[in-house]
Motif scaffolding. Structure first.
Motif, PDB file in Angstrom:
ATOM      1  N   ARG A  66     -29.015 -34.181 -91.280  1.00 19.80           N
ATOM      2  CA  ARG A  66     -30.366 -34.016 -92.096  1.00 19.80           C
ATOM      3  C   ARG A  66     -30.044 -34.036 -93.692  1.00 19.80           C
ATOM      4  O   ARG A  66     -30.925 -34.399 -94.466  1.00 19.80           O
ATOM      5  CB  ARG A  66     -30.781 -32.603 -91.727  1.00 19.80           C
ATOM      6  N   LEU A  67     -28.667 -33.865 -93.625  1.00 21.24           N
ATOM      7  CA  LEU A  67     -28.105 -33.936 -95.213  1.00 21.24           C
ATOM      8  C   LEU A  67     -28.344 -35.626 -95.576  1.00 21.24           C
ATOM      9  O   LEU A  67     -28.655 -35.926 -96.741  1.00 21.24           O
ATOM     10  CB  LEU A  67     -26.753 -33.651 -95.141  1.00 21.24           C
ATOM     11  N   ALA A  70     -31.899 -36.128 -96.273  1.00 21.73           N
ATOM     12  CA  ALA A  70     -32.274 -35.620 -97.662  1.00 21.73           C
ATOM     13  C   ALA A  70     -31.608 -36.485 -98.654  1.00 21.73           C
ATOM     14  O   ALA A  70     -32.416 -36.331 -99.797  1.00 21.73           O
ATOM     15  CB  ALA A  70     -31.841 -34.127 -97.446  1.00 21.73           C
ATOM     16  N   LEU A  80     -38.398 -33.598-100.979  1.00 23.37           N
ATOM     17  CA  LEU A  80     -37.411 -33.319 -99.762  1.00 23.37           C
ATOM     18  C   LEU A  80     -38.132 -32.648 -98.554  1.00 23.37           C
ATOM     19  O   LEU A  80     -39.092 -31.770 -98.784  1.00 23.37           O
ATOM     20  CB  LEU A  80     -36.622 -32.295-100.341  1.00 23.37           C
ATOM     21  N   ALA A  84     -34.661 -28.225 -97.077  1.00 23.69           N
ATOM     22  CA  ALA A  84     -33.530 -29.005 -97.822  1.00 23.69           C
ATOM     23  C   ALA A  84     -33.726 -28.659 -99.233  1.00 23.69           C
ATOM     24  O   ALA A  84     -35.027 -28.462 -99.823  1.00 23.69           O
ATOM     25  CB  ALA A  84     -33.692 -30.392 -97.610  1.00 23.69           C
ATOM     26  N   TRP A 118     -25.171 -24.644 -93.066  1.00 22.92           N
ATOM     27  CA  TRP A 118     -25.412 -25.354 -94.113  1.00 22.92           C
ATOM     28  C   TRP A 118     -24.623 -26.577 -94.186  1.00 22.92           C
ATOM     29  O   TRP A 118     -23.273 -26.713 -93.729  1.00 22.92           O
ATOM     30  CB  TRP A 118     -24.962 -24.492 -95.253  1.00 22.92           C
ATOM     31  N   VAL A 131     -28.850 -28.683 -97.092  1.00 22.22           N
ATOM     32  CA  VAL A 131     -29.739 -28.297 -96.083  1.00 22.22           C
ATOM     33  C   VAL A 131     -29.337 -27.382 -95.019  1.00 22.22           C
ATOM     34  O   VAL A 131     -27.967 -26.999 -95.082  1.00 22.22           O
ATOM     35  CB  VAL A 131     -29.946 -29.662 -95.124  1.00 22.22           C
TER      36      VAL A 131
END
Length: 436
Positions: A66-67, A70, A80, A84, A118, A131
């Motif tokens: 997901r990071l 993002a 975003l 995020a 995180w 995120v």
């Protein structure tokens, strides 16, 4: 140090565990419990760490994925997705510092009291893009696993304790049986045997307890055979000696009067007495003696013993009673005790009757240590000291026949031997006390 009126300090006694903690069952139970707990803890930790690493690793991978998405959206100038943001609230400070420093990383934390993973990376302007991934399901999975490990460990420990206790109890029961048989043998019951069924089949594999039981039975059989052989030998020798001694005694009576004749007659009489003692011991060893129980008053019996000794023996009657016993055997016991005190002790010699307890005391050098500790032994001598012959051995054997307890000791604080005969006595009615 205590002042006036202060209570003295009591010495601190050493801590002692209860007697039952010394049993093999208790020790085995403690050992099994400790080993099961250690094994369960080790396996639980390994499973917990493995599952936690796997669950957290999957959550970290999702967070890093997901990071990446993002970061691409942020660099493309797009909006975003939810979860995020740039320097979002709740981002752990250590993770933010790592991201500002130009590195990416993940961290398990909490947000709004919910477990969260995180993931953060660097953004422009000294900021961090981060995120968050909900980790509540993974945390619940780990908690459920921990409870399952704990419950299964308790059940496994309980089941192992039950099975182990059953197995150990079977072993200890056989050991106790072997110990009981050994004690019976030690008190003279040479017919006692363990008879462990595992020892009957020579081709069957035997455990250590069966080996010990078989060895004890073999030892008892060998000991019984040797003792029976010695008893038969003693009885046969005594019987064979009676006929020639009778003739020798008759021949000695025909000798002309004089000192040599007296010496011969004295030695023949001593040899006849020794032969009769050997016959009596052989009967005691074979346990063929029969008790003729009758009501016997102790004071007149003690008086007869003192008169028969032909010596100056002090008779003290503290409490006279009537006991149910074999008067002839009791008189034999007391006669041997008084005779031994006169022969091996020193005056004054006293015979005291105090209810069922009869004491013979002299003021000589006392009994040898081996006799006090182990009882009389036939013809044994200690160093250059003259032995005690067969008198005390016969006294002990006859006391056992009538069910009495005969104990040997030395007087405290003064010279002298003390023999204490305790008769079996239940009814105290009719007891009379008088002094002589």
């Amino acid at each position: 140090m205590t002042g006036d009126g202060a209570a003295p300090r009591r010495p601190r006694l050493p801590l002692r565990l209860p007697a039952w903690t010394a049993t093999l069952t208790w020790k085995a139970a403690v050992f099994i419990t400790v080993m099961c707990c250690a094994l369960a803890a080790l396996l639980g930790i390994l499973v917990h760490v493995a599952v936690t690493n796997q669950t957290v690793g999957q959550a970290r991978d999702r967070a890093l994925t997901r990071l990446d998405d993002a970061t691409k959206q942020y660099e493309a100038g797009g909006r975003l997705d939810p979860g995020a943001g740039i320097d979002p609230p709740g981002l752990p400070g250590a993770l933010r510092d790592l991201a500002v420093g130009g590195e990416r990383g993940t961290m398990v934390g909490d947000r709004d009291d919910r477990p969260t993973v995180w993931a953060a990376g660097p953004a422009d302007g000294g900021r961090a893009i981060a995120v968050q991934v909900d980790y509540a399901q993974g945390a619940r999975t780990i908690d459920g696993l921990d409870r399952a490990i704990l419950g299964s460990s308790v059940l496994a420990i309980g089941a192992t304790l039950l099975v182990g206790s059953f197995a150990v109890t079977r072993v200890t029961r056989r050991l106790h049986q072997t110990a009981r048989v050994a004690r019976r043998i030690s008190v003279g019951d040479l017919d006692a045997r363990v008879n462990d069924p595992r020892t009957r089949d020579a081709d069957r594999h035997q455990d250590e307890v069966a080996t010990v039981s078989g060895a004890l039975d073999t030892m008892a059989s060998s000991l019984q055979g040797k003792l029976l052989s010695e008893q038969r030998f003693t009885a046969d020798v005594a019987h064979e000696l009676r006929t020639p001694l009778t003739g020798l005694h008759a021949a000695a009576e025909l000798l002309p009067p004089g000192r040599p004749t007296e010496l011969v007659q004295d030695r023949v009489a001593a040899l006849r007495t020794l032969t009769e003692d050997l016959l009596e011991i052989s009967r005691l060893d074979s346990r063929s003696e029969r008790v003729d129980v009758d009501a016997v008053r102790l004071a007149p019996l003690a008086e007869r013993v003192v008169r028969a000794s032909g010596a100056d023996v002090e008779l003290r009657i503290v409490r006279d009673i009537v006991v149910d016993t074999d008067g002839r055997r009791l008189e034999r016991v007391l006669g041997n005790l008084v005779g031994n005190a006169l022969k091996h002790g020193a005056p004054p010699v006293s015979l005291t009757v105090d209810g069922p307890v009869i004491t013979v005391r002299d003021h000589g050098p006392g009994f040898p240590d081996y006799l006090v500790e182990h009882g009389p032994q036939r013809f044994r001598t200690e160093g250059t000291t003259k032995g005690h012959g067969l008198g005390l051995t016969i006294a002990l054997g006859q006391a056992q026949v009538v069910g009495a307890r005969l104990e040997f000791a030395n007087a405290d604080g003064s010279a002298g031997a003390v023999a204490v005969l305790t008769l079996p006595y239940e009814d105290a009615a009719g007891a009379v006390g008088e002094d002589c």
